[in-house]
Design a protein around this motif. Structure first.
Motif, PDB file in Angstrom:
ATOM      1  N   GLY A   1       0.814  -1.217   0.000  1.00 17.40           N
ATOM      2  CA  GLY A   1       0.000   0.000   0.000  1.00 17.40           C
ATOM      3  C   GLY A   1       0.842   1.259   0.000  1.00 17.40           C
ATOM      4  O   GLY A   1       0.534   2.241  -0.683  1.00 17.40           O
ATOM      5  N   ILE A   2       1.938   1.232   0.776  1.00 18.61           N
ATOM      6  CA  ILE A   2       2.867   2.362   0.782  1.00 18.61           C
ATOM      7  C   ILE A   2       3.449   2.580  -0.609  1.00 18.61           C
ATOM      8  O   ILE A   2       3.635   3.718  -1.060  1.00 18.61           O
ATOM      9  CB  ILE A   2       3.983   2.114   1.818  1.00 18.61           C
ATOM     10  N   GLY A   3       3.730   1.490  -1.313  1.00 14.67           N
ATOM     11  CA  GLY A   3       4.244   1.604  -2.671  1.00 14.67           C
ATOM     12  C   GLY A   3       3.280   2.337  -3.589  1.00 14.67           C
ATOM     13  O   GLY A   3       3.702   3.135  -4.437  1.00 14.67           O
ATOM     14  N   SER A   4       1.983   2.094  -3.424  1.00 14.15           N
ATOM     15  CA  SER A   4       0.988   2.809  -4.243  1.00 14.15           C
ATOM     16  C   SER A   4       1.027   4.304  -3.974  1.00 14.15           C
ATOM     17  O   SER A   4       0.941   5.125  -4.903  1.00 14.15           O
ATOM     18  CB  SER A   4      -0.412   2.252  -3.950  1.00 14.15           C
ATOM     19  N   VAL A   5       1.154   4.671  -2.685  1.00 18.55           N
ATOM     20  CA  VAL A   5       1.232   6.093  -2.338  1.00 18.55           C
ATOM     21  C   VAL A   5       2.499   6.727  -2.918  1.00 18.55           C
ATOM     22  O   VAL A   5       2.467   7.845  -3.452  1.00 18.55           O
ATOM     23  CB  VAL A   5       1.197   6.259  -0.809  1.00 18.55           C
ATOM     24  N   GLU A   6       3.623   6.013  -2.831  1.00 15.32           N
ATOM     25  CA  GLU A   6       4.880   6.557  -3.338  1.00 15.32           C
ATOM     26  C   GLU A   6       4.860   6.679  -4.853  1.00 15.32           C
ATOM     27  O   GLU A   6       5.429   7.627  -5.418  1.00 15.32           O
ATOM     28  CB  GLU A   6       6.041   5.668  -2.893  1.00 15.32           C
ATOM     29  N   ARG A   7       4.221   5.759  -5.551  1.00 15.67           N
ATOM     30  CA  ARG A   7       4.099   5.888  -7.005  1.00 15.67           C
ATOM     31  C   ARG A   7       3.272   7.116  -7.361  1.00 15.67           C
ATOM     32  O   ARG A   7       3.596   7.840  -8.311  1.00 15.67           O
ATOM     33  CB  ARG A   7       3.471   4.629  -7.606  1.00 15.67           C
ATOM     34  N   ALA A   8       2.198   7.353  -6.600  1.00 17.27           N
ATOM     35  CA  ALA A   8       1.376   8.538  -6.855  1.00 17.27           C
ATOM     36  C   ALA A   8       2.155   9.821  -6.562  1.00 17.27           C
ATOM     37  O   ALA A   8       2.047  10.809  -7.300  1.00 17.27           O
ATOM     38  CB  ALA A   8       0.114   8.477  -6.000  1.00 17.27           C
ATOM     39  N   ARG A   9       2.965   9.823  -5.495  1.00 13.92           N
ATOM     40  CA  ARG A   9       3.773  11.013  -5.174  1.00 13.92           C
ATOM     41  C   ARG A   9       4.809  11.269  -6.262  1.00 13.92           C
ATOM     42  O   ARG A   9       5.031  12.417  -6.666  1.00 13.92           O
ATOM     43  CB  ARG A   9       4.440  10.818  -3.812  1.00 13.92           C
ATOM     44  N   ALA A  10       5.467  10.209  -6.735  1.00 15.28           N
ATOM     45  CA  ALA A  10       6.450  10.373  -7.806  1.00 15.28           C
ATOM     46  C   ALA A  10       5.776  10.821  -9.103  1.00 15.28           C
ATOM     47  O   ALA A  10       6.339  11.608  -9.867  1.00 15.28           O
ATOM     48  CB  ALA A  10       7.203   9.063  -8.027  1.00 15.28           C
TER      49      ALA A  10
ATOM     50  N   SER B   1       5.888  -7.511  -2.992  1.00 13.34           N
ATOM     51  CA  SER B   1       5.826  -7.214  -1.563  1.00 13.34           C
ATOM     52  C   SER B   1       7.211  -7.017  -0.982  1.00 13.34           C
ATOM     53  O   SER B   1       7.460  -6.060  -0.228  1.00 13.34           O
ATOM     54  CB  SER B   1       5.098  -8.349  -0.832  1.00 13.34           C
ATOM     55  N   TRP B   2       8.131  -7.878  -1.321  1.00 14.90           N
ATOM     56  CA  TRP B   2       9.479  -7.792  -0.763  1.00 14.90           C
ATOM     57  C   TRP B   2      10.244  -6.606  -1.347  1.00 14.90           C
ATOM     58  O   TRP B   2      11.067  -5.990  -0.647  1.00 14.90           O
ATOM     59  CB  TRP B   2      10.228  -9.104  -1.012  1.00 14.90           C
ATOM     60  N   ARG B   3       9.991  -6.265  -2.587  1.00 15.47           N
ATOM     61  CA  ARG B   3      10.637  -5.076  -3.143  1.00 15.47           C
ATOM     62  C   ARG B   3      10.118  -3.809  -2.475  1.00 15.47           C
ATOM     63  O   ARG B   3      10.878  -2.862  -2.244  1.00 15.47           O
ATOM     64  CB  ARG B   3      10.416  -5.006  -4.656  1.00 15.47           C
ATOM     65  N   ALA B   4       8.828  -3.767  -2.164  1.00 18.15           N
ATOM     66  CA  ALA B   4       8.272  -2.617  -1.447  1.00 18.15           C
ATOM     67  C   ALA B   4       8.868  -2.512  -0.046  1.00 18.15           C
ATOM     68  O   ALA B   4       9.131  -1.405   0.449  1.00 18.15           O
ATOM     69  CB  ALA B   4       6.755  -2.734  -1.371  1.00 18.15           C
ATOM     70  N   LEU B   5       9.089  -3.655   0.609  1.00 14.02           N
ATOM     71  CA  LEU B   5       9.740  -3.636   1.920  1.00 14.02           C
ATOM     72  C   LEU B   5      11.164  -3.108   1.801  1.00 14.02           C
ATOM     73  O   LEU B   5      11.611  -2.290   2.628  1.00 14.02           O
ATOM     74  CB  LEU B   5       9.737  -5.045   2.509  1.00 14.02           C
ATOM     75  N   LEU B   6      11.888  -3.552   0.796  1.00  7.67           N
ATOM     76  CA  LEU B   6      13.258  -3.073   0.587  1.00  7.67           C
ATOM     77  C   LEU B   6      13.268  -1.567   0.326  1.00  7.67           C
ATOM     78  O   LEU B   6      14.148  -0.850   0.826  1.00  7.67           O
ATOM     79  CB  LEU B   6      13.890  -3.825  -0.579  1.00  7.67           C
ATOM     80  N   TYR B   7      12.298  -1.071  -0.422  1.00  9.54           N
ATOM     81  CA  TYR B   7      12.205   0.366  -0.679  1.00  9.54           C
ATOM     82  C   TYR B   7      11.981   1.131   0.618  1.00  9.54           C
ATOM     83  O   TYR B   7      12.606   2.177   0.852  1.00  9.54           O
ATOM     84  CB  TYR B   7      11.069   0.645  -1.661  1.00  9.54           C
ATOM     85  N   SER B   8      11.108   0.622   1.486  1.00  6.49           N
ATOM     86  CA  SER B   8      10.810   1.296   2.756  1.00  6.49           C
ATOM     87  C   SER B   8      12.049   1.400   3.636  1.00  6.49           C
ATOM     88  O   SER B   8      12.199   2.363   4.393  1.00  6.49           O
ATOM     89  CB  SER B   8       9.697   0.542   3.496  1.00  6.49           C
ATOM     90  N   VAL B   9      12.941   0.428   3.539  1.00  9.30           N
ATOM     91  CA  VAL B   9      14.151   0.446   4.365  1.00  9.30           C
ATOM     92  C   VAL B   9      15.225   1.340   3.745  1.00  9.30           C
ATOM     93  O   VAL B   9      15.893   2.116   4.440  1.00  9.30           O
ATOM     94  CB  VAL B   9      14.673  -0.992   4.559  1.00  9.30           C
ATOM     95  N   LEU B  10      15.404   1.249   2.429  1.00  9.63           N
ATOM     96  CA  LEU B  10      16.472   2.007   1.780  1.00  9.63           C
ATOM     97  C   LEU B  10      16.143   3.479   1.614  1.00  9.63           C
ATOM     98  O   LEU B  10      17.063   4.310   1.452  1.00  9.63           O
ATOM     99  CB  LEU B  10      16.765   1.406   0.395  1.00  9.63           C
TER     100      LEU B  10
END
Length: 453
Positions: free
Chosen positions: A89-98, A132-141
């Motif tokens: 879900g965070i990934g969806s928000v970040e795609r919209a922000r970008a 899912s795991w790529r979104a988790l990696l994005y949240s950490v990096l």
């Protein structure tokens, strides 16, 4: 000829090319960058990234740690799945922000593939999903990079505008701070301030350099954000390739069905109807053979002409499916035969040291054949040329004519259908056809050599 092609590619056409609307000259990009909307949007993105990345990092580390700690019990698996679902879900928000601030259009990643219904099926799909795991990696990096980009951006931006506007607020320091300007050096014995007109002007000049450079520095920093969003929150290469192959498969199936319908229609309306009439004529001739031999002979002679016509139609139909000359002698002879039937003179040049695979060879033949048909029907040209050569792992085709031009892929014409057929085999069709001509159509096909027979 070179001038015409240059104009077709949008090269400068005259001394007024550098002028904008109404004859006004545009400011250079380096000067207008600090006040452009894009620079302010990128600044907003960097400033928002720090608080957002703190929230993302806190959520991701807390939930994953909690789920990992509870793995000794059954509760750890659903907690970990919930953490990954939240990251999606965070990934969806970040795609919209970008998309809104950086203008980066990233496609949606592949959806969850549930192998079975129910809560357990959902948990399994979330845990097995690479998205899912790529979104988790994005949240950490995102956090360490956001800290770096925030620090660099705020430092350059504040220093630049502070020094640039120093002549405007120089009076503030003596009046309210009790010092004679910005202090460069100071100890118990002496202090150096930027307080005379020359020093103030130099300070403003340095500030101008910082201000002009800051948007490009921020743009370079946000380029890394674009790569992270596209690579970690967008669809994977495998998923994108699967979608392309599914689309190409649909195009191939539709094309094959259309070709079968065309062959059936040509047989029904042409050779088949002619053969039915031939059978009827021969039947009548057989009945009149004893009563009126001359009339029967005349009818047999007419039937003989019908047989020749039917055979010619069958040959034309077979040539449309796969010409024998292509199989026996290759592209050079087959394209020369097609060029001989064109209504304008065509020069053919095929430079291939070996033959491509039969499937690629057939696609190349029908591509050139259809392009030459367009030259005959629509170009009003007086001369055309066909070139075929190999470039590394690509088979290159080019058809050029000196006609009126105006060909366009976006008009839903036969060129658009041809481009779809080439795309189905990872090919490319490029059309350069300015109004007034000339027209240059270039096709690329993947090279696969013919297997030894």
């Amino acid at each position: 000829m070179a001038t015409e092609y240059g104009q077709g590619y949008g090269l400068p056409a005259g001394p007024g090319h550098a002028r904008g609307v109404g004859g006004r000259r545009h400011l250079p990009a380096a000067l207008r960058a600090p006040v452009e909307g894009r620079a302010w949007r990128e600044l907003a993105y960097v400033l928002l990234s720090l608080p957002i990345s703190i929230l993302l990092f806190t959520y991701a580390v807390t939930m994953v740690s909690l789920g990992a700690g509870l793995l000794v019990t059954f509760l750890g698996v659903p907690v970990l799945a919930a953490a990954l679902a939240g990251c999606r879900g965070i990934g969806s928000v970040e795609r919209a922000r970008a998309r809104g601030l950086l203008g980066l259009d990233v496609g949606e990643p592949e959806p969850l593939r549930l192998k079975r219904q129910g809560f357990m099926g959902w948990i399994g799909a979330v845990l097995k999903s690479g998205t899912s795991w790529r979104a988790l990696l994005y949240s950490v990096l995102q956090l360490p990079w956001a800290v770096l980009s925030f620090t660099v951006t705020v430092t350059f931006w504040s220093v630049g505008w502070t020094l640039l506007t120093y002549p405007l607020w120089f009076w503030v320091l003596p009046t309210y701070a009790g010092q004679d300007g910005i202090q460069l050096y100071g100890d118990e014995q002496r202090a150096i301030y930027l307080d005379n007109p020359f020093e103030i002007a130099v300070t403003a000049g340095v500030g101008l350099l910082f201000t002009l450079a800051t948007p490009w520095i921020v743009r370079a920093l946000t380029t890394v954000d674009r790569v992270m969003v596209h690579g970690l929150l967008g669809p994977s290469r495998l998923a994108t390739r699967v979608v392309e192959l599914e689309s190409d498969r649909g195009v191939v199936v539709d094309t094959a069905a259309a070709d079968l319908r065309r062959i059936e229609r040509d047989l029904h309306d042409g050779a088949q109807a002619r053969l039915v009439n031939l059978a009827m004529d021969l039947g009548l001739a057989k009945e009149k053979l004893r009563e009126d031999p001359r009339a029967a002979a005349r009818m047999v002679d007419e039937a003989h002409g019908e047989v020749k016509t039917a055979l010619q139609e069958l040959r034309d139909l077979a040539r449309g499916i796969h010409p024998a000359v292509l199989t026996d002698r290759g592209l050079d002879a087959a394209l020369s035969a097609v060029a001989s039937r064109c209504t304008v003179p065509v020069q053919v040049e095929v430079d291939l040291s070996e033959r491509p695979a039969p499937a690629i060879e057939g696609i190349a033949y029908f591509t050139v054949s259809e392009l030459l048909q367009n030259v005959s029907k629509h170009s009003r040209a007086t001369l055309a040329a066909v070139e075929v050569w190999r470039s590394d792992d690509r088979l290159m085709l080019q058809v050029v004519d000196n006609g009126v031009g105006g060909a366009n892929l976006s008009r839903g014409s036969g060129l658009a259908g041809l481009a779809e057929r080439l795309d189905a085999v990872d090919g490319i069709l490029v059309v350069d056809s300015p109004a007034g001509g000339p027209t240059r159509v270039t096709a690329e096909l993947p090279w696969r050599a013919e297997r030894a027979r």
